[in-house]
Design a protein around this motif. Sequence first.
Motif, PDB file in Angstrom:
ATOM      1  N   ALA A 159       0.795  -1.179  -0.334  1.00  0.00           N
ATOM      2  CA  ALA A 159      -0.359  -0.073   0.135  1.00  0.00           C
ATOM      3  C   ALA A 159       0.810   1.232   0.144  1.00  0.00           C
ATOM      4  N   PRO A 160       1.539   1.677   1.138  1.00  0.00           N
ATOM      5  CA  PRO A 160       2.786   2.691   1.134  1.00  0.00           C
ATOM      6  C   PRO A 160       3.342   2.771  -0.401  1.00  0.00           C
ATOM      7  N   HIS A 161       3.516   1.663  -1.232  1.00  0.00           N
ATOM      8  CA  HIS A 161       4.689   1.910  -2.274  1.00  0.00           C
ATOM      9  C   HIS A 161       2.603   2.239  -4.127  1.00  0.00           C
ATOM     10  N   HIS A 162       1.909   2.332  -3.562  1.00  0.00           N
ATOM     11  CA  HIS A 162       1.147   2.219  -3.983  1.00  0.00           C
ATOM     12  C   HIS A 162       0.224   1.584  -5.373  1.00  0.00           C
ATOM     13  N   ILE A 163       0.300   0.703  -4.388  1.00  0.00           N
ATOM     14  CA  ILE A 163       0.225  -0.994  -5.832  1.00  0.00           C
ATOM     15  C   ILE A 163      -0.588  -1.336  -5.137  1.00  0.00           C
ATOM     16  N   ALA A 164      -1.870  -2.255  -5.286  1.00  0.00           N
ATOM     17  CA  ALA A 164      -3.303  -2.423  -4.791  1.00  0.00           C
ATOM     18  C   ALA A 164      -3.257  -3.707  -4.985  1.00  0.00           C
ATOM     19  N   VAL A 165      -3.329  -4.471  -3.935  1.00  0.00           N
ATOM     20  CA  VAL A 165      -3.499  -5.899  -3.975  1.00  0.00           C
ATOM     21  C   VAL A 165      -5.159  -6.654  -4.028  1.00  0.00           C
ATOM     22  N   SER A 166      -5.573  -7.506  -4.338  1.00  0.00           N
ATOM     23  CA  SER A 166      -6.645  -8.714  -4.698  1.00  0.00           C
ATOM     24  C   SER A 166      -6.359 -10.566  -5.061  1.00  0.00           C
ATOM     25  N   LEU A 167      -7.019 -10.607  -3.579  1.00  0.00           N
ATOM     26  CA  LEU A 167      -6.737 -12.358  -3.759  1.00  0.00           C
ATOM     27  C   LEU A 167      -7.819 -13.021  -4.447  1.00  0.00           C
ATOM     28  N   ILE A 168      -7.520 -13.850  -4.905  1.00  0.00           N
ATOM     29  CA  ILE A 168      -8.651 -14.162  -6.251  1.00  0.00           C
ATOM     30  C   ILE A 168      -8.782 -16.133  -5.479  1.00  0.00           C
ATOM     31  N   ARG A 169      -9.946 -16.370  -5.208  1.00  0.00           N
ATOM     32  CA  ARG A 169     -10.349 -17.749  -4.810  1.00  0.00           C
ATOM     33  C   ARG A 169     -11.122 -17.674  -5.443  1.00  0.00           C
TER      34      ARG A 169
END
Length: 242
Positions: A159-169
């Motif tokens: 987050a501090p690097h301005h990258i969002a993350v998604s987990l797909i299940r």
Amino acid sequence: MKRIFITGASSGMGLQLARDYAADGWQVVACGRDREKLMHALAGIEFEPCIFDMQQPKDIQTAVASLAPFDLVLLNAGNCEYIDDAHQFDAELFARVVKVNLLGTANCLSALIPRIKRGGRLAVVSSSVSFVPLTRAEAYGASKAGLDYLVRTLAIDLAPHHIAVSLIRPGFVDTPLTQKNDFPMPGKVSPEQASRAIRNGLAKGRAEISFPFGLISVLRLLSWLPHGLWRRLSQRMVRSGS
Ligand SMILES: NC(=O)c1ccc[n+]([C@@H]2O[C@H](COP(=O)([O-])OP(=O)(O)OC[C@H]3O[C@@H](n4cnc5c(N)ncnc54)[C@H](OP(=O)(O)O)[C@@H]3O)[C@@H](O)[C@H]2O)c1
């Protein structure tokens, strides 16, 4: 034009996602281990091939070295093998599955995170297998449970690097990976349905994307049961062969 990097694009869900993102006007970098298989699978689609085995970190670094930054890096490739006899535990099988699903993903992360644009997104395909312990899924489930922890932690630290993350299940999807299964697969969806669920979730910026709704609701309820109760229920289902 938006750019996506997608692994496992030669087959199943990754193939459908690559097709659909290309149709939506994205610039697609599609990955596979086998150039011929990948080119054949994506014939007629505009894309840039990227060939590597996820188990080979140097090959990944070389393959992506000259690529321009991405809006979305979607790490989807994976494999599945089951432990048929836990009493004769097959450590080689276990290592094969973990090496691709967990360590292979880590190899991709090392090469690809620096290539995600500021404001971009990393998405990783795990599985709904990790909601509850499922018979014979010692290797696959452990590899995907490990991914869940990894991805949820990355969501905090990127987050501090301005990258969002998604987990797909995903639940069950009709792909070559599940076509070899010899057990009932409740709520199985097509690769087209899976791709739609994933693309919609990512477009909405969801941190976690689980589907289909019915199966996930049941798994979620089961995951809230005391462990001992789920264990006894599972043992009874295994004994009765259901
Ligand atoms: N199908 C389901 O029901 C389901 C449910 C939950 C989660 N998933 C997950 O969804 C992802 C995609 O699965 P799928 O069902 O679409 O399976 P699939 O049709 O078998 O596709 C798997 C893809 O992963 C690639 N791959 C496998 N090992 C690799 C390696 N060592 N290096 C690079 N690429 C590798 C394959 O490439 P090759 O063509 O070179 O073999 C293929 O493109 C997997 O992570 C799987 O665990 C699937």
